[in-house]
Design a protein around this motif. Structure first.
Motif, short mmCIF file in Angstrom:
data_model
loop_
_atom_site.label_atom_id
_atom_site.label_comp_id
_atom_site.label_asym_id
_atom_site.label_seq_id
_atom_site.Cartn_x
_atom_site.Cartn_y
_atom_site.Cartn_z
N ASP A 1 -38.31 33.12 -4.48
CA ASP A 1 -37.26 32.13 -4.24
C ASP A 1 -37.23 31.77 -2.77
N ILE A 2 -37.12 30.49 -2.50
CA ILE A 2 -36.99 30.01 -1.13
C ILE A 2 -35.51 29.94 -0.79
N ILE A 3 -35.14 30.56 0.31
CA ILE A 3 -33.75 30.53 0.76
C ILE A 3 -33.74 29.90 2.15
N ALA A 4 -32.97 28.84 2.33
CA ALA A 4 -32.87 28.19 3.64
C ALA A 4 -31.98 29.03 4.55
N THR A 5 -32.51 29.40 5.72
CA THR A 5 -31.75 30.22 6.67
C THR A 5 -31.79 29.60 8.07
N PRO A 6 -31.21 28.40 8.24
CA PRO A 6 -31.25 27.75 9.55
C PRO A 6 -30.52 28.58 10.62
N GLY A 7 -30.94 28.41 11.87
CA GLY A 7 -30.30 29.12 12.97
C GLY A 7 -31.31 29.38 14.08
N HIS A 8 -32.33 30.18 13.77
CA HIS A 8 -33.41 30.41 14.74
C HIS A 8 -34.14 29.09 14.98
N THR A 9 -34.53 28.42 13.88
CA THR A 9 -34.96 27.02 13.92
C THR A 9 -34.16 26.30 12.83
N ALA B 1 -35.05 44.22 12.14
CA ALA B 1 -34.48 45.56 12.08
C ALA B 1 -33.55 45.70 13.28
N LEU B 2 -32.27 45.85 13.03
CA LEU B 2 -31.22 45.97 14.03
C LEU B 2 -31.04 44.73 14.91
N GLY B 3 -31.62 43.60 14.47
CA GLY B 3 -31.47 42.39 15.28
C GLY B 3 -31.46 41.14 14.43
N CYS B 4 -31.42 40.01 15.11
CA CYS B 4 -31.62 38.72 14.42
C CYS B 4 -32.30 37.78 15.41
N GLY B 5 -32.82 36.67 14.89
CA GLY B 5 -33.53 35.73 15.74
C GLY B 5 -32.61 35.07 16.75
N ARG B 6 -33.18 34.66 17.87
CA ARG B 6 -32.40 33.89 18.83
C ARG B 6 -32.05 32.53 18.26
N LEU B 7 -30.94 31.98 18.72
CA LEU B 7 -30.49 30.68 18.21
C LEU B 7 -31.11 29.56 19.04
N PHE B 8 -32.38 29.27 18.76
CA PHE B 8 -33.05 28.21 19.53
C PHE B 8 -32.58 26.83 19.10
N GLU B 9 -32.36 26.65 17.80
CA GLU B 9 -32.07 25.30 17.30
C GLU B 9 -30.75 25.21 16.53
N GLY B 10 -30.15 26.32 16.20
CA GLY B 10 -28.95 26.27 15.36
C GLY B 10 -27.73 26.80 16.07
N THR B 11 -26.60 26.71 15.38
CA THR B 11 -25.32 27.17 15.92
C THR B 11 -25.03 28.58 15.40
N PRO B 12 -24.12 29.30 16.08
CA PRO B 12 -23.72 30.60 15.56
C PRO B 12 -23.20 30.51 14.12
N ALA B 13 -22.44 29.47 13.80
CA ALA B 13 -21.90 29.34 12.44
C ALA B 13 -23.02 29.23 11.41
N GLN B 14 -24.05 28.45 11.75
CA GLN B 14 -25.20 28.31 10.84
C GLN B 14 -25.91 29.64 10.65
N ARG C 1 -24.19 37.92 19.68
CA ARG C 1 -25.47 37.24 19.97
C ARG C 1 -25.57 36.93 21.46
N GLN C 2 -24.47 36.50 22.04
CA GLN C 2 -24.50 36.17 23.47
C GLN C 2 -24.71 37.43 24.32
N ARG C 3 -24.06 38.51 23.90
CA ARG C 3 -24.28 39.76 24.67
C ARG C 3 -25.73 40.17 24.60
N LYS C 4 -26.35 40.00 23.43
CA LYS C 4 -27.78 40.36 23.31
C LYS C 4 -28.64 39.46 24.19
N ASP C 5 -28.32 38.18 24.23
CA ASP C 5 -29.11 37.26 25.06
C ASP C 5 -29.05 37.67 26.53
N ASN C 6 -27.94 38.28 26.93
CA ASN C 6 -27.76 38.67 28.34
C ASN C 6 -28.06 40.15 28.58
N PHE C 7 -28.54 40.83 27.56
CA PHE C 7 -28.70 42.29 27.67
C PHE C 7 -29.91 42.66 28.54
#
Ligand code: ZN
Ligand code: FE
Length: 262
Positions: free
Chosen positions: A114-122, A144-157, A256-262
């Motif tokens: 099944d294809i699941i759309a998961t926008p956010g990283h792209t 594992a213990l993380g998620c992709g950076r939000l290059f193209e999407g919003t935190p809500a997405q 997410r922002q804390r991780k970006d600045n970690f």
């Protein structure tokens, strides 16, 4: 270091690519159909297929980033395989033969994914869920213990996308595209320093990496207990970062922002 994980109907071959990516080949034993999940390194992927005696019939791309599609054309040339990728990134998936959106299904032989759309990283990121196998290939959406950076999407997405992943069965085996776990663990313990399961897992990750072992795949149940990016709606996490009354998206955005600045 190549490993083969066995599931009900498919085998998954996993091997390191580039500096911290994983290559994956998933093969239906009955039909022999075999998909490369993303194409970080065409030579490494072909070599793994040859070493297993497998024939690559498909490429399943999760998103357009070069460490996920860079080997598409060379592999297509070598194997004459069919390339499937996200419709929302149609112009950036080299050699795409079939473009898919969320709620569609692709397959290897009789095994559906099944294809699941998961926008956010792209914006077009998709994941592949083989429900009958209890396996998901999640690209750069969940680590594992993380998620992709939000290059193209919003935190809500991204939070919405992560909730879709979290809704899969708890025992799902999660194959993510990078070995980022040690750095993710160092960050995660700053968010929930009193999460016992996380502290124990941090120790285990340090040990595995010292031994040169992969920390991928992981399982959804383990991530739900320890991954701060899947826990933005958890009262213990909210309290741990002083955001008891904040809404889930705001908490996710803060983590997410804390991780970006970690
Ligand atoms: Zn990426
Ligand atoms: Fe990547």
């Amino acid at each position: 270091m190549r490993q083969v994980h066995k599931f009900k109907a498919v085998d998954v071959c996993q091997f390191p690519c580039l500096s911290d990516n994983y290559g994956f080949l998933v093969r239906d034993r009955q039909s022999g159909q075999c998909a490369a999940i993303d194409t970080p390194d065409a030579d490494a992927i072909s070599a793994a297929a040859e070493a297993e005696g497998w024939t690559i019939t498909h490429i399943w791309n999760t998103h357009w980033h070069p460490d996920h599609t860079g080997g598409n054309l060379a592999l297509k040339e070598r194997w004459d395989c069919t390339i499937i990728g996200p419709a929302a990134e149609r112009d950036r998936i080299p050699g795409a033969d079939r473009l898919v959106e969320g709620n569609e299904t692709v397959s290897l032989g009789d095994v559906p994914a099944d294809i699941i759309a998961t926008p956010g990283h792209t914006t077009g990121h998709i994941i592949y869920h083989l429900a009958s196998e209890g396996v998901a290939f999640v690209g750069d959406t969940l680590f594992a213990l993380g998620c992709g950076r939000l290059f193209e999407g919003t935190p809500a997405q991204m939070w919405d996308s992560l909730l879709k992943v979290r809704a899969l069965p708890a025992e799902t085996t999660i194959f993510c595209a990078h070995e980022y776990t040690a750095a993710n663990a160092r960050f995660a313990v700053t968010i929930e320093p009193e999460n016992r399961a996380l502290l124990e897992r941090h120790e285990e990750i340090i040990r595995l990496r010292q031994e040169g072992q992969p920390t991928v795949p992981t399982t959804l149940s383990r991530e739900a207990e320890t991954n701060p990016f899947l826990r933005a709606d958890n009262p213990a996490l909210k309290s741990a970062i002083g955001m008891t009354d904040a809404d889930d998206v705001s908490v996710f955005a803060e983590v997410r922002q804390r991780k970006d600045n970690f």
